[in-house]
Structures are given as structure tokens and as C-alpha cells.
Design a protein around this motif. Sequence first.
Motif, short mmCIF file in Angstrom:
data_model
loop_
_atom_site.label_atom_id
_atom_site.label_comp_id
_atom_site.label_asym_id
_atom_site.label_seq_id
_atom_site.Cartn_x
_atom_site.Cartn_y
_atom_site.Cartn_z
N TYR A 122 30.11 -33.91 3.57
CA TYR A 122 30.85 -32.76 3.05
C TYR A 122 32.16 -32.97 2.47
CZ TYR A 122 33.34 -28.46 3.00
OH TYR A 122 34.18 -27.26 2.51
N LEU A 148 31.10 -36.16 -10.66
CA LEU A 148 29.62 -36.01 -10.38
C LEU A 148 28.92 -36.98 -9.44
CD1 LEU A 148 28.76 -34.64 -14.02
CD2 LEU A 148 29.55 -33.20 -11.90
N LEU A 202 30.27 -36.22 -6.01
CA LEU A 202 29.51 -35.24 -5.47
C LEU A 202 28.18 -35.47 -5.25
CD1 LEU A 202 30.65 -31.97 -6.12
CD2 LEU A 202 28.53 -32.26 -7.46
N ILE A 235 35.00 -33.00 -6.21
CA ILE A 235 35.28 -31.92 -6.69
C ILE A 235 36.78 -32.10 -6.88
CG2 ILE A 235 35.79 -29.29 -6.30
CD1 ILE A 235 33.19 -29.34 -4.97
N PHE A 273 37.39 -33.83 -10.23
CA PHE A 273 37.17 -33.02 -11.14
C PHE A 273 38.71 -32.13 -11.53
CE2 PHE A 273 35.82 -29.50 -13.83
CZ PHE A 273 35.07 -30.30 -14.73
N GLY A 274 38.97 -31.82 -10.29
CA GLY A 274 40.16 -30.95 -10.28
C GLY A 274 41.34 -31.45 -11.05
N LEU A 284 24.96 -35.68 3.32
CA LEU A 284 24.96 -34.29 3.78
C LEU A 284 23.42 -34.24 4.39
CD1 LEU A 284 27.06 -32.17 4.48
CD2 LEU A 284 25.83 -30.93 2.47
N VAL A 331 35.03 -37.52 -15.30
CA VAL A 331 33.92 -36.76 -14.99
C VAL A 331 32.77 -37.23 -14.54
CG1 VAL A 331 32.23 -35.42 -16.15
CG2 VAL A 331 34.62 -35.16 -16.87
N LEU A 345 31.84 -34.80 -0.50
CA LEU A 345 31.45 -33.87 -1.74
C LEU A 345 32.67 -33.32 -2.28
CD1 LEU A 345 28.45 -31.83 -1.76
CD2 LEU A 345 30.27 -30.26 -1.61
N GLU A 346 33.61 -32.72 -1.14
CA GLU A 346 34.77 -32.13 -1.49
C GLU A 346 35.70 -33.27 -2.38
OE1 GLU A 346 36.40 -29.36 -1.21
OE2 GLU A 346 34.82 -28.36 -0.17
N PHE A 369 24.90 -37.17 -18.02
CA PHE A 369 25.03 -36.06 -18.04
C PHE A 369 26.49 -35.62 -18.78
CE2 PHE A 369 26.52 -31.89 -16.33
CZ PHE A 369 25.56 -31.00 -16.91
N GLN A 402 27.24 -35.46 8.66
CA GLN A 402 27.06 -34.38 7.78
C GLN A 402 28.50 -34.22 7.36
OE1 GLN A 402 24.26 -31.86 9.42
NE2 GLN A 402 22.62 -32.98 9.41
#
Lengths: 477, 213
Positions: free
Chosen positions: B152, B129, B132, B159, B162-163, B139, B125, B155-156, B109, B148
Motif C-alpha cells: 500500500y 504508473l 503504482l 501516486i 504523479f502528484g 499488495l 508518468v 502504491l501511494e 501507456f 501488504q
Amino acid sequence: MEVGLVLLPLLGAVVAALVRSPERRAWVVPAAGVLHLLLLIGLVLGNVRAGRGFWLRLDPLATVILGTISVLFVVAAFYAPGYLALRRDRDNRVFCSGLLVFLAMTSLLALAQHLGLLWVAMEATTLATAPLLYFNRTARSLEATWKYLMIGSVGIAIALLGSLFLAYSAHVGGAEPSLLFDDLLAGAGSFSRPWLRAAFVLLLVGYGTKMGLAPLHTWKPDAYGEASGIVGALLAGGMTNAAFLALLRVYRVVNAAGEGAFARELLVFMGLVSIALAAVFVVRQRDLKRMLAYSSVEHVGILVLGIGLGGIGVFGSLLHAINNGLTKGVLFLSVGNIHRAFGSKHLDEVSGAISRLPVSGSLFLVGFFAITGSPPFGPFVSEFTIVNAAIGGGHAVAGTLLLVLLGIVFIGMGSTVLSAVQGRPGTASAGTPYKDDLARTAPILVAAALVLLLGLWLPEPLVSLLERAAEGLEARP
Amino acid sequence: MTHPVDILLVLVILLNFLVLGTPSLRMTIRGAALQGVLLALLPLLVHRGFGWRVGAIAVATMALKGLLIPGLLEKAMRDVHIRREVEPYVGFVPSLFLCAVGTALAILFSGNLPLAPEHAGTLLVPASLATLLSGFLVLTTRKKAISQVVGYLILENGIFVFGQLLIEAMPFLVEAGVLLDLFVGIFIMGIVINHIRQEFSSLDTELLSELKD
């Protein structure tokens, strides 16, 4: 002075936490709510000097949404002391402070002119409402809180990724590194299109989760079902509108970049899916609060549908945000009273609400007619505008589908509501001493009167405010 | 591929597999913590100039993602006396397989998205992804509330990777807000976990299934 709209409720939250007596503490909430509304009115009329801040600004869009939330908050806040007086068994410190933190964070969200700040405020509203949901401390409310927190946090995380995608789309396009909406709107033309499209999809999923758009609504029936009347009203009328505003801010950027058509297609699709799903689940729903949750799924669907249709649909949608917010206040607060009186919110135990609670029962019935778009109430006007936008704007299929689905929801909700309010109360309600009194009905009456007023007469300043707010959200030729 | 950033990112991706593949709850928490420590180094490598802002981000990330949050989770784990994630909804081998598929899709992607010249050729990138998606997998496929929360956290982390592409465009205030929100969010989840334990004497979220239509 806009920052006062955030600081004032925060100060109220601190005061509420410090006040010793639970009775007096409950009155801090309406006091701070009224001051917030007065400051907002002062800013709108220009009596209080507005700053020229880049990060926080009360623009027309913020005025529409925050005005609705502030009025709804005052209504719910005046209901709070009467409600909390019945709940002396629970410590209300966290509850009162939580309500005010929620108001502060939705204000911050509405005023935020910065993509990152907007996101931070949205996350903070989620966190502020989690303890409110858990007020009853039962296993069921715990389950609802956990689902709300987990699904909400994931939604927010996806919205963050979407915000980063949007920023990167600007970066790849060679724009100045800034996340202020003014800069984003100005430079939107050069943004990288693939990143922008991906960003909008992620932001729609993220903020759509907070709005409760289907199929991202799964937390909603549980959370609304277990929330007390006040919290239900603030979630359904406040939180959804706040998330809607966040989505609109992003949509403006996407529209300015020339990808509006792509975004509108998605919005129409999500809107219709939400309304259709609500129509399926609202029929034969025997739990009153869960029924309202599905009604909320339906109405957030109508909100995004209106934006997606464009033209006068945008005006209708913004007006509907006001109408829906206030009507949800009427419905959730009156159902809260019914819940108290019958000790249940389920049709198995609830019947004859009007003869048991003449005022709350009637208000619930009024709220039902209003929310399903019956004249002469406010939602009729806004829903009619959106249907018009669909038929007149060449979306005949969407318009017809909308009308059919609204009909199904009317019949489905109607059968539940009528069997709750009509007939004779069963034996179950004899056990609770609860009676309607002024403290717990007057706030609902005020909200119902406003909903009726908006259906009969739209003041000229409100129309011009809505028209200014719709600017930039309409389809670009 | 020899860029130090890429080596770090490969380790981050490998940790995703570790967290998904181990039945030991302690290992999942430690895996996420180690991932947090690696991520804290990322801003220093991506952003060559060592300003006070980048340094502050690195220190705050290290403290939160590497120490404080995993510490809270380990404490919660000790309090409820659980060691293993027994029977997740999806078995360990299938979830590893799904993670591999997710990672491959992430690489495919991100190949379709145009990158700014200074980021071309790095793994930022796809790693973002893939992480994530792994977080999302943890989760959704685990029963224990603590697992869970770890999901989370991962997942953060994705992100956060990517930041890094945007470290110039994001003022410090926003980054601080993001980290604070992460901390407060996990803190509140911790409180809820505590209540779940008192209420149900277990941390299986499967018991949280009374509300349905």
C-alpha cells in the motif's frame, strides 16, 4: 455556517469521548445527530445564514445526499442507546465517537467543492468506520475489518490518482491551476480528452469500490455481514450515498467537458453488471446480513444505471438514493434485532421471526417489500422512473434486462426473507432473553413510515430540490 | 535521460524490483523507506524554485515515508518475531517478471498521453504508473499483513510521483491532508495487525479466510 455541519458532530465526538458513563455517552450520539439535522434544515430553509464559501457549499446535490444521511443517522442514533444497553460488556467509547466522526466526515464530503478535499473526506470516512466494524472483537469481524481497510484504501488510492489525472487534464488543456469544482466546470471545454477519460475510469474504479459496485464489491458481504445493525445501516445507506455523490461531482465535470457519452456508457455497463451479480448471489443466500449486502450491490448498481441512462433517469436515481438509504436503515436495524433474538443471522437457526419478534419481524418483511420495489413504498417510484428512463430513452435492452433482474432479486430475496419470518421459531431462539421494546423498534418504525410516505406522496419542495440537483448531470445535447 | 529527476526516478523503479524480489521482510520495509527518502527529494528537483511550501512538503514526506511509517512497520515486525516472507502467493521470480512487464506497459501507456511542455521527456508518468503497479503486485501477492501494508505504501509512493506534475495546482492543505491520511491509514492498519497477531498468533492473512459464500 456550513462548516458547523462538520464541526458539530466532531464536537459531539469529543464530548462522547470525555463522558464517563457509558449510558450517558450513548445518548450523546442522538443528541448530536438531532442538532446536525436541525442545522441542516435551518440552512436549507434559509433561517441560518449560509456562507459564500468556495470550498464548502451546501448546493442542491449536497442537500439531497446529506439530508438523507442526516435523517438516517438520527434514526440509527436513536437506536444506538437501546442497542448499546445490550452490549454492556463492550467499551462503547470508540464506537460512539466513531459514529460521530463518520457523520462529520460525510458532511465534509457532501459540502466539499474541491476535488482534493472531497478525496480527503472520503478517505477519512473509511478510516472512521474501520473501528466501528471491529466493535465485536471477534476473529470474523477482524477479517472483515482487514478486508474493508485494505480494499477500501486501495480504492481510495486509485481515486486519488484519478483526481490527479483530472487535474492534469486541466493543466495540459491550459486551464488555471485550480481544483475547485466551479473552476473545473467553467474550464472543462478545453481539458485534454485522453487524460480526462483515463481520469474518469480511475475515479469510477476508486469511488466505485467505496460504493461497492461489482466487480469491486468483494469487501461488502464480509463487512456488512459482520457489522452490527447500526453500522450496517450507516454503511449501506450513508457511505454508499457519500461515494455516489463523489462520483456525481466528477461526472458533472466530465459531462461539462463533452465526454458525457463515454462516461454514461461506462455507468450503464457497471450498473447492469452490479445488478446482475447481485441477482446471482442473492438467490439461495442463507445469511441475512450477507443477503442485504448483495441487495446493496444491486441498489448502487441501480443508482449509477439511472445516471448513465440520463434524462429522467437522473431524477429517478437521486430519488432512489434517498429511498435506498432510508430502506437500508429499516432492513439493517430490524435484522440487527433478529440477530440478537436468535443469536444468529443464518437461516439454519432463524425462522418464525414474526412470531418471536412481532414488530421487528414485520418491519423486516416491510423493508423487504420496499427494497424490492413493491408499491406503495418509495423505491417503487424511483425504480419505476429509472425503468421508464430506459424504455423511453431508447435503452430498451437495458430496461428489459433491469426488469428481469429485479424480478430475480425479488424471488431470490423473497425465499430467504419469507423462510426467516414465517413458521415457528426453532429451539435456538429460546435461549436468548431478547425482547422487542420501544427503544429498539421506534426508530425503525419512523424510517419505515418515511419510506412509505415517499412512496405515496412526493412533496413539491423535494421535487424541485431534486430537479435542481439533477441540473448538470443530464445528458448534454 | 541525464536530467537529475530522471536519475532519481530510475532509482525509484529499481527499488520496486528490490522490494518484489527479496524474501527478507526487513529489506522490503527498508526498500520502501529508501524509496520514500528519494521521493522527498523529488519536489525540490521538479519545482526548481525553493519556496517554503516545497520545503515543507519535502520535510514532511521524508519524515513520514522515510522514517515514521517504516519505523512503525519495523516495530510491528520485531513484536511478532518474523523475518521472512515465506511462500508468497506468487513466487519471487514470477513477480519480478510481472513487475518488468508492468513497467514496460507503463512506459508504453504513458507514451500515448499528451504531456504539458514542461514535463515532456521526463520519466515522471511512467515511473509513477510502474511504481503504482508494483505496489499493487506486492499488495495482492503477499500473505503477510506487513508486506501488504508495504505494498500500500509503494502504491501511494507511485501516486506521490504523479502528484509532482501538479505541485502548483495543489494547495498545501490538500497535500498535508494526503500525507496525514496516509499516516493515519497505516497507523490504523498497524492496530489491526496487532489484533490479528493476538487473535491468530500469526500474521498470515491466509488465516483470514473464514468469510465466504
